[in-house]
Scaffold this motif. Structure first.
Motif, PDB file in Angstrom:
ATOM      1  N   GLY A   1       0.927  -1.249  -0.189  1.00 12.25           N
ATOM      2  CA  GLY A   1      -0.087   0.011   0.102  1.00 12.25           C
ATOM      3  C   GLY A   1       0.754   1.209  -0.026  1.00 12.25           C
ATOM      4  O   GLY A   1       2.012   1.210  -0.523  1.00 12.25           O
ATOM      5  N   SER A   2       0.262   2.335   0.643  1.00 10.29           N
ATOM      6  CA  SER A   2       1.041   3.622   0.552  1.00 10.29           C
ATOM      7  C   SER A   2       0.774   4.354   2.021  1.00 10.29           C
ATOM      8  O   SER A   2      -0.018   3.976   2.628  1.00 10.29           O
ATOM      9  N   ALA A   3       1.718   5.152   2.454  1.00  8.88           N
ATOM     10  CA  ALA A   3       1.548   5.537   3.920  1.00  8.88           C
ATOM     11  C   ALA A   3       2.366   6.943   4.212  1.00  8.88           C
ATOM     12  O   ALA A   3       3.115   7.353   3.302  1.00  8.88           O
ATOM     13  N   TRP A   4       1.722   7.564   5.262  1.00 12.77           N
ATOM     14  CA  TRP A   4       2.124   8.619   5.713  1.00 12.77           C
ATOM     15  C   TRP A   4       2.620   8.588   7.227  1.00 12.77           C
ATOM     16  O   TRP A   4       1.712   8.160   7.869  1.00 12.77           O
ATOM     17  N   ILE A   5       4.016   8.537   7.750  1.00 14.73           N
ATOM     18  CA  ILE A   5       4.263   8.393   9.095  1.00 14.73           C
ATOM     19  C   ILE A   5       3.917   9.831   9.788  1.00 14.73           C
ATOM     20  O   ILE A   5       4.348  10.889   9.231  1.00 14.73           O
ATOM     21  N   VAL A   6       3.127   9.755  10.567  1.00 18.74           N
ATOM     22  CA  VAL A   6       2.384  10.847  11.140  1.00 18.74           C
ATOM     23  C   VAL A   6       3.755  11.550  12.015  1.00 18.74           C
ATOM     24  O   VAL A   6       4.380  10.546  12.792  1.00 18.74           O
ATOM     25  N   PRO A   7       4.048  12.845  11.931  1.00 18.81           N
ATOM     26  CA  PRO A   7       4.963  13.337  12.585  1.00 18.81           C
ATOM     27  C   PRO A   7       4.843  13.394  14.222  1.00 18.81           C
ATOM     28  O   PRO A   7       3.823  13.605  14.481  1.00 18.81           O
ATOM     29  N   ALA A   8       5.851  12.724  15.001  1.00 19.36           N
ATOM     30  CA  ALA A   8       5.641  12.646  16.513  1.00 19.36           C
ATOM     31  C   ALA A   8       5.290  14.151  17.086  1.00 19.36           C
ATOM     32  O   ALA A   8       4.497  13.873  18.333  1.00 19.36           O
ATOM     33  N   SER A   9       5.294  15.018  16.666  1.00 17.12           N
ATOM     34  CA  SER A   9       5.189  16.410  17.237  1.00 17.12           C
ATOM     35  C   SER A   9       3.527  16.528  17.059  1.00 17.12           C
ATOM     36  O   SER A   9       3.176  17.473  17.764  1.00 17.12           O
ATOM     37  N   LEU A  10       2.941  16.138  16.398  1.00 20.60           N
ATOM     38  CA  LEU A  10       1.349  15.958  16.170  1.00 20.60           C
ATOM     39  C   LEU A  10       0.527  15.450  17.300  1.00 20.60           C
ATOM     40  O   LEU A  10      -0.529  15.527  17.440  1.00 20.60           O
ATOM     41  N   HIS A  11       1.287  14.570  17.989  1.00 24.64           N
ATOM     42  CA  HIS A  11       0.491  13.605  19.224  1.00 24.64           C
ATOM     43  C   HIS A  11       1.467  13.440  20.341  1.00 24.64           C
ATOM     44  O   HIS A  11       2.605  13.515  20.070  1.00 24.64           O
ATOM     45  N   SER A  12       0.906  13.118  21.393  1.00 28.00           N
ATOM     46  CA  SER A  12       1.667  12.749  22.686  1.00 28.00           C
ATOM     47  C   SER A  12       2.411  11.432  22.407  1.00 28.00           C
ATOM     48  O   SER A  12       1.908  10.549  21.617  1.00 28.00           O
ATOM     49  N   PRO A  13       3.589  11.207  23.142  1.00 28.67           N
ATOM     50  CA  PRO A  13       4.387  10.145  22.620  1.00 28.67           C
ATOM     51  C   PRO A  13       3.785   8.837  23.159  1.00 28.67           C
ATOM     52  O   PRO A  13       3.090   8.888  24.085  1.00 28.67           O
ATOM     53  N   ILE A  14       3.690   8.015  22.432  1.00 27.31           N
ATOM     54  CA  ILE A  14       2.986   6.566  22.573  1.00 27.31           C
ATOM     55  C   ILE A  14       3.987   5.515  23.392  1.00 27.31           C
ATOM     56  O   ILE A  14       4.461   4.880  22.556  1.00 27.31           O
ATOM     57  N   ARG A  15       4.232   5.952  24.396  1.00 28.85           N
ATOM     58  CA  ARG A  15       5.067   5.104  25.452  1.00 28.85           C
ATOM     59  C   ARG A  15       4.319   3.972  25.670  1.00 28.85           C
ATOM     60  O   ARG A  15       3.566   3.825  26.192  1.00 28.85           O
ATOM     61  N   GLN A  16       4.980   2.718  25.192  1.00 28.49           N
ATOM     62  CA  GLN A  16       4.227   1.527  25.660  1.00 28.49           C
ATOM     63  C   GLN A  16       4.933   0.813  26.753  1.00 28.49           C
ATOM     64  O   GLN A  16       6.184   0.239  26.480  1.00 28.49           O
ATOM     65  N   ASP A  17       4.272   0.467  28.059  1.00 24.11           N
ATOM     66  CA  ASP A  17       4.689   0.065  29.099  1.00 24.11           C
ATOM     67  C   ASP A  17       4.500  -1.326  29.440  1.00 24.11           C
ATOM     68  O   ASP A  17       3.282  -1.686  29.053  1.00 24.11           O
ATOM     69  N   ALA A  18       5.627  -2.123  29.826  1.00 25.62           N
ATOM     70  CA  ALA A  18       5.326  -3.617  30.119  1.00 25.62           C
ATOM     71  C   ALA A  18       5.264  -3.434  31.793  1.00 25.62           C
ATOM     72  O   ALA A  18       5.966  -2.935  32.398  1.00 25.62           O
ATOM     73  N   VAL A  19       4.448  -4.322  32.383  1.00 24.14           N
ATOM     74  CA  VAL A  19       4.573  -4.494  33.919  1.00 24.14           C
ATOM     75  C   VAL A  19       3.850  -5.947  34.156  1.00 24.14           C
ATOM     76  O   VAL A  19       3.332  -6.649  33.494  1.00 24.14           O
ATOM     77  N   VAL A  20       4.586  -6.248  35.263  1.00 21.45           N
ATOM     78  CA  VAL A  20       4.157  -7.676  35.800  1.00 21.45           C
ATOM     79  C   VAL A  20       2.872  -7.537  36.790  1.00 21.45           C
ATOM     80  O   VAL A  20       2.898  -6.562  37.440  1.00 21.45           O
ATOM     81  N   LEU A  21       1.957  -8.275  36.614  1.00 25.12           N
ATOM     82  CA  LEU A  21       0.697  -8.147  37.084  1.00 25.12           C
ATOM     83  C   LEU A  21       0.822  -8.894  38.505  1.00 25.12           C
ATOM     84  O   LEU A  21       1.513  -9.771  38.716  1.00 25.12           O
ATOM     85  N   ALA A  22      -0.185  -8.484  39.468  1.00 23.73           N
ATOM     86  CA  ALA A  22      -0.401  -9.272  40.683  1.00 23.73           C
ATOM     87  C   ALA A  22      -0.356 -10.591  40.609  1.00 23.73           C
ATOM     88  O   ALA A  22       0.291 -11.449  41.595  1.00 23.73           O
ATOM     89  N   LYS A  23      -0.731 -11.098  39.578  1.00 26.49           N
ATOM     90  CA  LYS A  23      -1.213 -12.778  39.509  1.00 26.49           C
ATOM     91  C   LYS A  23       0.287 -13.373  39.009  1.00 26.49           C
ATOM     92  O   LYS A  23       0.589 -14.385  38.940  1.00 26.49           O
ATOM     93  N   GLY A  24       1.079 -12.363  38.618  1.00 32.00           N
ATOM     94  CA  GLY A  24       2.457 -12.980  38.040  1.00 32.00           C
ATOM     95  C   GLY A  24       3.584 -13.028  39.117  1.00 32.00           C
ATOM     96  O   GLY A  24       4.612 -13.403  38.858  1.00 32.00           O
ATOM     97  N   LYS A  25       3.027 -12.410  40.206  1.00 30.71           N
ATOM     98  CA  LYS A  25       4.290 -12.103  41.351  1.00 30.71           C
ATOM     99  C   LYS A  25       4.665 -13.487  41.725  1.00 30.71           C
ATOM    100  O   LYS A  25       4.009 -14.646  42.079  1.00 30.71           O
ATOM    101  N   GLY A  26       6.051 -13.737  41.640  1.00 30.24           N
ATOM    102  CA  GLY A  26       6.598 -15.110  42.029  1.00 30.24           C
ATOM    103  C   GLY A  26       6.729 -16.010  40.938  1.00 30.24           C
ATOM    104  O   GLY A  26       7.287 -17.018  41.245  1.00 30.24           O
ATOM    105  N   ASN A  27       6.387 -15.571  39.954  1.00 27.85           N
ATOM    106  CA  ASN A  27       6.385 -16.678  38.667  1.00 27.85           C
ATOM    107  C   ASN A  27       7.643 -16.449  37.952  1.00 27.85           C
ATOM    108  O   ASN A  27       8.035 -15.223  37.537  1.00 27.85           O
TER     109      ASN A  27
END
Length: 251
Positions: free
Chosen positions: A199-225
């Motif tokens: 297809g075709s695409a335009w990468i949206v400039p990062a200045s047009l929106h808040s940073p899409i910071r994607q975080d990982a976290v261990v959930l309570a059910k995963g404690k000790g695994n």
């Protein structure tokens, strides 16, 4: 009387050997935009560590509700940084385990070659009937799309033509099947190995929106695994980073 197994363990102890650590499994909730890279990472993770990551894909907003209602997830790979932080404050996640595993990029994409120009002027020209976005209340990429259109001064004129997907995966499906001529999706869905897949695409400039910071976290059910801890460590490895960056995410 000693059993055969106890004798084997005694021999191992004399030789200074230990029994192998048993591989485990971790239940992982994964933001839909990270589907393709996480499938590759999970395969490498199992090969390199022996642990298995059982993956479920969907919108971060829905995962949040499911986790609060007792879903058996042990690790969350969110499409934002707010949801993991909120789960930590509410006692559903181990806050100290949280880190940013990727910074996402938003892209305006069409399955048609040449339809989207490299500056996004197609949005102003308005030569389309439908534009797909993910639900901005549930999906960070949808929120970023709305924010970008607002900064461009186009939200009011284009909003009536929205086709809204439940998550970024459904949004991509709307565009790929032609139900919408174009749409805002995650760069990772259309980009691999340093190039646009179709297809075709335009990468949206990062200045047009808040940073899409994607975080990982261990959930309570995963404690000790041990498998949950191993996955979090693996996501920071060079092997995982190479996969993540190959899909267009910023480090």
């Amino acid at each position: 009387m000693k059993t055969r197994s106890s004798s084997v363990f005694a021999v191992l102890a004399v030789l200074g050997l230990s029994t192998p650590v048993r591989a485990g499994e971790v239940q992982v909730a994964v933001a839909a935009n990270f589907t393709a890279p996480m499938q590759k990472i999970a395969a490498k993770f199992e090969k390199d560590t022996g642990h298995k990551a059982a993956l479920s894909f969907g919108s971060t907003g829905k995962f949040y509700a499911q986790i609060k209602n007792g879903a058996p997830f042990e690790v969350l790979l969110a499409a934002d940084d707010e949801t993991p932080a909120k789960l930590g404050k509410e006692g559903f996640a181990i806050g100290a385990s949280r880190f940013t595993y990727a910074i996402g990029r938003l892209v305006l994409w069409s399955a048609k070659a040449g339809f989207v120009d490299d500056k996004g002027a197609v949005l102003k020209q308005g030569a389309f009937d439908h534009l797909a976005i993910a639900n901005p209340k549930l999906a960070p990429y949808g929120a970023a799309a709305v924010e970008s259109l607002g900064k461009l001064g186009l939200l009011g004129s284009i909003e009536p033509r929205f086709v809204q997907g439940e998550n970024i995966a459904q949004t991509f499906q709307f565009v790929s099947t032609g139900n919408a001529e174009l749409g805002f999706v995650a760069l990772s869905q259309v980009f691999e190995g340093g190039r646009l897949k179709s297809g075709s695409a335009w990468i949206v400039p990062a200045s047009l929106h808040s940073p899409i910071r994607q975080d990982a976290v261990v959930l309570a059910k995963g404690k000790g695994n041990p498998a949950a801890d191993a996955l979090m460590k693996y996501l920071k490895s060079d092997a995982a980073r190479a996969v993540i960056e190959s899909y267009g995410y910023e480090p």
